[in-house]
Design a protein around this motif. Sequence first.
Motif, PDB file in Angstrom:
ATOM      1  N   LYS A 192      -7.613  11.039   4.213  1.00 47.94           N
ATOM      2  CA  LYS A 192      -7.076   9.722   4.581  1.00 47.94           C
ATOM      3  C   LYS A 192      -6.097   9.549   5.290  1.00 47.94           C
ATOM      4  N   GLU A 228     -11.453   1.459   6.465  1.00 43.48           N
ATOM      5  CA  GLU A 228     -10.667   0.641   5.769  1.00 43.48           C
ATOM      6  C   GLU A 228      -9.554   0.054   6.647  1.00 43.48           C
ATOM      7  N   ILE A 229      -8.819   0.752   7.753  1.00 42.03           N
ATOM      8  CA  ILE A 229      -7.865   0.378   8.376  1.00 42.03           C
ATOM      9  C   ILE A 229      -8.590  -0.714   9.590  1.00 42.03           C
ATOM     10  N   LEU A 272      -5.734   5.651   3.495  1.00 37.28           N
ATOM     11  CA  LEU A 272      -6.793   4.584   4.171  1.00 37.28           C
ATOM     12  C   LEU A 272      -7.681   5.354   4.895  1.00 37.28           C
ATOM     13  N   LEU A 292       0.908  -1.308   0.018  1.00 40.66           N
ATOM     14  CA  LEU A 292      -0.137   0.012  -0.104  1.00 40.66           C
ATOM     15  C   LEU A 292       0.773   1.269   0.002  1.00 40.66           C
TER      16      LEU A 292
END
Length: 234
Positions: free
Chosen positions: A102, A64-65, A60, A18
């Motif tokens: 994010k 999402e985390i 993120l 990522l």
Amino acid sequence: MGKIQLRRSVMVQLLLSLKGIHELSPEEVMKQQLPSDQTNQIPGFIKKLSKQRDKGELGLSTNEIVILGNFCELTSLKSTSVQNWVKRDIKEIIGPPELGKKYSVEQAALLLIVKDLKTIFDFETVRSLLMKVFNTISDRNDDLISPLMFYKLYTDVLEQVKNVEIDNNRQFEKKLFVQTKRLLQKQTSLSEAQIDSICHVTVSAVLAVLTYHFQTRAKAFIDKESESKKIDNN
């Protein structure tokens, strides 16, 4: 078809991907590790981010985390808890989102580190431990080691724990410390005092993860025994 469970070593690879410093895309990292009947559980945002790798580091959201965190073995995260963490409990540790709205991969790694430490330590102790490694916690420029590399470090030590005999507490902790120091000396040019600080926090993180692991196993054992007795009584 069970729930996705990734070893921390795989989570490290996923985070590196990522961040844009892994040869595989995030989706490829997961596909490589999952049985074929679980690949359809790979979340849509992972597939989407995998197609955007050429744009640099991928941010993120907290949700999402949380999803990523819950893929990691022996980790249980709730969106409400993480929201409280970033807004109140560890606001000064995480800081505001670094990539627009994010969070950066480093911030995501920091949240996973906090989760591991929080299994047995209170927030005051967590802050104290992290300050030994990250100094001004919200300032990445004065870190002795980045959050992601620290997460990788104690993950590497955890991977080696199976080769360490738990003969007594002091010897076990000493062996963990020595293993950590050996890894750090290979990878960094830090001073001896800085290495020792990182080692102490790493051993604390490893012991926290192992403690939670044994607590989880003990609960599962008790639950299984209770269920067995119910069946016998019926």
